[in-house]
Design a protein around this motif. Sequence first.
Motif, PDB file in Angstrom:
ATOM      1  N   ARG A  58     -20.615   3.634 -13.838  1.00 41.87           N
ATOM      2  CA  ARG A  58     -20.219   2.232 -13.987  1.00 41.87           C
ATOM      3  C   ARG A  58     -19.534   1.736 -12.719  1.00 41.87           C
ATOM      4  NH1 ARG A  58     -17.665   1.285 -19.907  1.00 41.87           N
ATOM      5  NH2 ARG A  58     -19.065   2.612 -21.052  1.00 41.87           N
ATOM      6  N   ILE A  59     -19.674   0.483 -12.468  1.00 36.66           N
ATOM      7  CA  ILE A  59     -19.022  -0.139 -11.325  1.00 36.66           C
ATOM      8  C   ILE A  59     -17.720  -0.755 -11.820  1.00 36.66           C
ATOM      9  CG2 ILE A  59     -19.203  -1.926  -9.585  1.00 36.66           C
ATOM     10  CD1 ILE A  59     -22.246  -1.588  -9.741  1.00 36.66           C
ATOM     11  N   GLU A  60     -16.643  -0.366 -11.195  1.00 34.46           N
ATOM     12  CA  GLU A  60     -15.345  -0.933 -11.566  1.00 34.46           C
ATOM     13  C   GLU A  60     -15.162  -2.257 -10.829  1.00 34.46           C
ATOM     14  OE1 GLU A  60     -13.234   0.160 -13.833  1.00 34.46           O
ATOM     15  OE2 GLU A  60     -14.573   1.828 -14.285  1.00 34.46           O
ATOM     16  N   ALA A  61     -14.839  -3.286 -11.578  1.00 38.16           N
ATOM     17  CA  ALA A  61     -14.642  -4.599 -10.990  1.00 38.16           C
ATOM     18  C   ALA A  61     -13.248  -4.679 -10.379  1.00 38.16           C
ATOM     19  CB  ALA A  61     -14.804  -5.677 -12.039  1.00 38.16           C
ATOM     20  N   VAL A  62     -13.190  -5.276  -9.216  1.00 41.60           N
ATOM     21  CA  VAL A  62     -11.907  -5.467  -8.536  1.00 41.60           C
ATOM     22  C   VAL A  62     -11.323  -6.794  -8.990  1.00 41.60           C
ATOM     23  CG1 VAL A  62     -10.783  -5.689  -6.298  1.00 41.60           C
ATOM     24  CG2 VAL A  62     -12.743  -4.156  -6.578  1.00 41.60           C
ATOM     25  N   GLN A  63     -10.095  -6.741  -9.467  1.00 40.19           N
ATOM     26  CA  GLN A  63      -9.455  -7.954  -9.962  1.00 40.19           C
ATOM     27  C   GLN A  63      -8.403  -8.389  -8.948  1.00 40.19           C
ATOM     28  OE1 GLN A  63      -7.489  -7.510 -13.689  1.00 40.19           O
ATOM     29  NE2 GLN A  63      -7.596  -9.684 -14.136  1.00 40.19           N
ATOM     30  N   THR A  64      -8.523  -9.617  -8.510  1.00 42.00           N
ATOM     31  CA  THR A  64      -7.556 -10.123  -7.542  1.00 42.00           C
ATOM     32  C   THR A  64      -6.225 -10.387  -8.239  1.00 42.00           C
ATOM     33  OG1 THR A  64      -8.318 -12.367  -7.907  1.00 42.00           O
ATOM     34  CG2 THR A  64      -9.348 -11.145  -6.117  1.00 42.00           C
ATOM     35  N   PRO A  65      -5.125 -10.255  -7.538  1.00 41.63           N
ATOM     36  CA  PRO A  65      -3.803 -10.446  -8.169  1.00 41.63           C
ATOM     37  C   PRO A  65      -3.581 -11.846  -8.734  1.00 41.63           C
ATOM     38  CG  PRO A  65      -3.578  -9.386  -6.032  1.00 41.63           C
ATOM     39  CD  PRO A  65      -5.011  -9.784  -6.175  1.00 41.63           C
ATOM     40  N   SER A  66      -4.272 -12.846  -8.217  1.00 46.08           N
ATOM     41  CA  SER A  66      -4.045 -14.210  -8.706  1.00 46.08           C
ATOM     42  C   SER A  66      -4.772 -14.484 -10.023  1.00 46.08           C
ATOM     43  CB  SER A  66      -4.482 -15.227  -7.654  1.00 46.08           C
ATOM     44  OG  SER A  66      -5.861 -15.102  -7.431  1.00 46.08           O
ATOM     45  N   THR A  67      -5.651 -13.595 -10.473  1.00 41.32           N
ATOM     46  CA  THR A  67      -6.375 -13.815 -11.724  1.00 41.32           C
ATOM     47  C   THR A  67      -5.917 -12.884 -12.844  1.00 41.32           C
ATOM     48  OG1 THR A  67      -8.115 -12.293 -11.045  1.00 41.32           O
ATOM     49  CG2 THR A  67      -8.436 -14.630 -10.526  1.00 41.32           C
ATOM     50  N   GLN A  68      -4.817 -12.171 -12.641  1.00 41.03           N
ATOM     51  CA  GLN A  68      -4.317 -11.271 -13.662  1.00 41.03           C
ATOM     52  C   GLN A  68      -3.620 -12.058 -14.768  1.00 41.03           C
ATOM     53  OE1 GLN A  68      -1.902  -8.484 -11.574  1.00 41.03           O
ATOM     54  NE2 GLN A  68      -3.654  -7.312 -10.795  1.00 41.03           N
ATOM     55  N   TYR A  69      -3.209 -11.344 -15.826  1.00 42.10           N
ATOM     56  CA  TYR A  69      -2.537 -11.983 -16.961  1.00 42.10           C
ATOM     57  C   TYR A  69      -1.216 -12.614 -16.481  1.00 42.10           C
ATOM     58  CZ  TYR A  69      -0.543 -12.633 -21.589  1.00 42.10           C
ATOM     59  OH  TYR A  69       0.009 -13.178 -22.701  1.00 42.10           O
ATOM     60  N   THR A  70      -0.491 -11.895 -15.666  1.00 42.44           N
ATOM     61  CA  THR A  70       0.700 -12.469 -15.024  1.00 42.44           C
ATOM     62  C   THR A  70       0.356 -12.542 -13.536  1.00 42.44           C
ATOM     63  OG1 THR A  70       1.619 -10.245 -14.823  1.00 42.44           O
ATOM     64  CG2 THR A  70       2.360 -11.566 -16.681  1.00 42.44           C
ATOM     65  N   PRO A  71      -0.108 -13.719 -13.092  1.00 42.65           N
ATOM     66  CA  PRO A  71      -0.611 -13.840 -11.729  1.00 42.65           C
ATOM     67  C   PRO A  71       0.505 -13.637 -10.688  1.00 42.65           C
ATOM     68  CG  PRO A  71      -0.669 -15.950 -12.840  1.00 42.65           C
ATOM     69  CD  PRO A  71      -0.228 -14.951 -13.833  1.00 42.65           C
ATOM     70  N   GLN A  72       0.099 -13.096  -9.568  1.00 45.39           N
ATOM     71  CA  GLN A  72       1.019 -12.886  -8.462  1.00 45.39           C
ATOM     72  C   GLN A  72       0.506 -13.696  -7.286  1.00 45.39           C
ATOM     73  OE1 GLN A  72       0.900  -8.683  -7.916  1.00 45.39           O
ATOM     74  NE2 GLN A  72       1.877  -8.255  -9.870  1.00 45.39           N
ATOM     75  N   TYR A  73       1.222 -14.709  -6.940  1.00 44.59           N
ATOM     76  CA  TYR A  73       0.816 -15.573  -5.825  1.00 44.59           C
ATOM     77  C   TYR A  73       1.527 -15.152  -4.569  1.00 44.59           C
ATOM     78  CZ  TYR A  73      -1.024 -18.446  -9.565  1.00 44.59           C
ATOM     79  OH  TYR A  73      -1.716 -18.891 -10.648  1.00 44.59           O
TER      80      TYR A  73
END
Length: 74
Positions: A58-73
């Motif tokens: 499986r390919i693991e998707a990379v999640q950017t910090p700004s789209t997380q449940y608690t976003p980090q800007y």
Amino acid sequence: MDHQQEYQEELQKVQDRDFTHSWVSSSAFLFYLSVFCLLAFFFGSCYKLYTKRYEKNRIEAVQTPSTQYTPQYK
């Protein structure tokens, strides 16, 4: 004349047992054949989906910090 009648009776027996001459037996055979083919296709598809579901490549998707449940800007 007796041979002709025996021949006709024997011919009728053969035609009754023959697949191409008996509509009832041929339609029942084709019905059960189609049911078997559909069931085989269904279970084969289910098995293939089941084995592909747990594939390890499986390919693991990379999640950017700004789209997380608690976003980090930044």
